[in-house]
Design an enzyme around this catalytic site. Structure first.
Site, PDB file in Angstrom:
ATOM      1  N   HIS A 192     -10.144   1.024   1.270  1.00 15.56           N
ATOM      2  CA  HIS A 192      -9.656   2.353   1.659  1.00 15.56           C
ATOM      3  C   HIS A 192     -10.815   3.316   1.878  1.00 15.56           C
ATOM      4  O   HIS A 192     -10.837   4.064   2.860  1.00 15.56           O
ATOM      5  CB  HIS A 192      -8.727   2.944   0.594  1.00 15.56           C
ATOM      6  CG  HIS A 192      -7.290   2.629   0.797  1.00 15.56           C
ATOM      7  ND1 HIS A 192      -6.596   2.955   1.934  1.00 15.56           N
ATOM      8  CD2 HIS A 192      -6.405   2.002  -0.005  1.00 15.56           C
ATOM      9  CE1 HIS A 192      -5.351   2.560   1.843  1.00 15.56           C
ATOM     10  NE2 HIS A 192      -5.204   1.966   0.665  1.00 15.56           N
ATOM     11  N   CYS A 200       0.853  -1.183   0.000  1.00 17.28           N
ATOM     12  CA  CYS A 200       0.000   0.000   0.000  1.00 17.28           C
ATOM     13  C   CYS A 200       0.894   1.239   0.000  1.00 17.28           C
ATOM     14  O   CYS A 200       1.881   1.281   0.734  1.00 17.28           O
ATOM     15  CB  CYS A 200      -0.885  -0.011   1.240  1.00 17.28           C
ATOM     16  SG  CYS A 200      -2.003   1.397   1.374  1.00 17.28           S
ATOM     17  N   HIS A 245      -8.939  -3.793  -2.464  1.00 20.03           N
ATOM     18  CA  HIS A 245      -8.052  -2.947  -1.659  1.00 20.03           C
ATOM     19  C   HIS A 245      -8.523  -1.487  -1.686  1.00 20.03           C
ATOM     20  O   HIS A 245      -8.622  -0.836  -0.634  1.00 20.03           O
ATOM     21  CB  HIS A 245      -6.629  -3.083  -2.210  1.00 20.03           C
ATOM     22  CG  HIS A 245      -5.596  -2.268  -1.518  1.00 20.03           C
ATOM     23  ND1 HIS A 245      -4.656  -2.832  -0.684  1.00 20.03           N
ATOM     24  CD2 HIS A 245      -5.311  -0.943  -1.554  1.00 20.03           C
ATOM     25  CE1 HIS A 245      -3.854  -1.877  -0.222  1.00 20.03           C
ATOM     26  NE2 HIS A 245      -4.231  -0.728  -0.745  1.00 20.03           N
ATOM     27  N   GLU A 246      -8.825  -0.973  -2.881  1.00 24.02           N
ATOM     28  CA  GLU A 246      -9.234   0.432  -2.999  1.00 24.02           C
ATOM     29  C   GLU A 246     -10.616   0.665  -2.383  1.00 24.02           C
ATOM     30  O   GLU A 246     -10.839   1.692  -1.730  1.00 24.02           O
ATOM     31  CB  GLU A 246      -9.195   0.895  -4.454  1.00 24.02           C
ATOM     32  CG  GLU A 246      -7.824   0.810  -5.117  1.00 24.02           C
ATOM     33  CD  GLU A 246      -6.687   1.445  -4.326  1.00 24.02           C
ATOM     34  OE1 GLU A 246      -6.907   2.428  -3.596  1.00 24.02           O
ATOM     35  OE2 GLU A 246      -5.548   0.949  -4.441  1.00 24.02           O
TER      36      GLU A 246
END
Length: 186
Positions: free
Chosen positions: A150, A104, A146-147
């Site tokens: 976030h 990351c 993953h995004e």
């Protein structure tokens, strides 16, 4: 033949928010204004992602708590996926769960084996307000999950447990960027 502009060519590189910055640990707000400021944000996200040599970047990673992310990421067959999603919703994460290395830009220089599904579907909008659906497999599916994490206030380190979590925590505590706190200029 018209060439499309290179994403990020007109953007500015912004400082990255690093682990511990409160903007990374809370849910982001939906985008409601699809005007020029949003287009500029997408350009800045691409410019910052490329400068940091990443494959994806969420708006809160540059200190903007809005639901937007960009990506330029290969899948496992080396097919390049390039784009952005505004107000994304992870509508499917399924298939086989694979533990693979994940890093990351907000935890620079670190990675850990993180479990993710090998297929993901994200629905949302473009910066122009057009509906978009993005399908990902393999590494690109990992990127999409993953995004989306976030934008919900989760970093991959939050998904780790046991020994993997303790090992990463020790490496975070030793990292110069963590000891300095705050943001990273790029």
């Amino acid at each position: 033949m018209r060439h499309r502009p290179i994403p990020g060519a007109h953007g500015r590189v912004r400082p990255l928010s690093l682990l511990g910055d409160p903007v990374l640990h809370g849910p982001c707000a939906d985008v409601t204004d699809f005007g020029p400021e949003l287009s500029a944000l997408v350009e800045d996200l691409f410019a910052t992602m490329y400068a940091a040599q990443g494959v994806g970047l969420a708006a809160n990673q540059i200190g903007v708590p809005l639901r937007v992310f960009v990506y330029d990421c290969p899948d496992d067959e080396d097919v390049r996926h390039l784009g952005h999603v505004v107000n994304p919703r992870l509508v499917a994460a399924d298939g086989v769960v694979i533990r693979g290395p994940e890093g990351c830009l907000s935890l620079p220089g670190l990675e850990a084996g993180t479990e993710r599904y090998d297929h993901a579907v994200v629905e949302g909008f473009t910066a122009a307000g057009e509906p978009v659906t993005v399908h990902g497999t393999g590494f690109f599916a990992r990127c999409l999950q993953h995004e989306c994490d976030h934008l919900a206030g989760t970093v991959y380190a939050d998904r780790l447990t046991g020994l993997r979590h303790r090992r990463l925590r020790r490496r975070i505590d030793r990292a110069a960027w963590h000891r300095a706190g705050g943001r990273a200029g790029t």
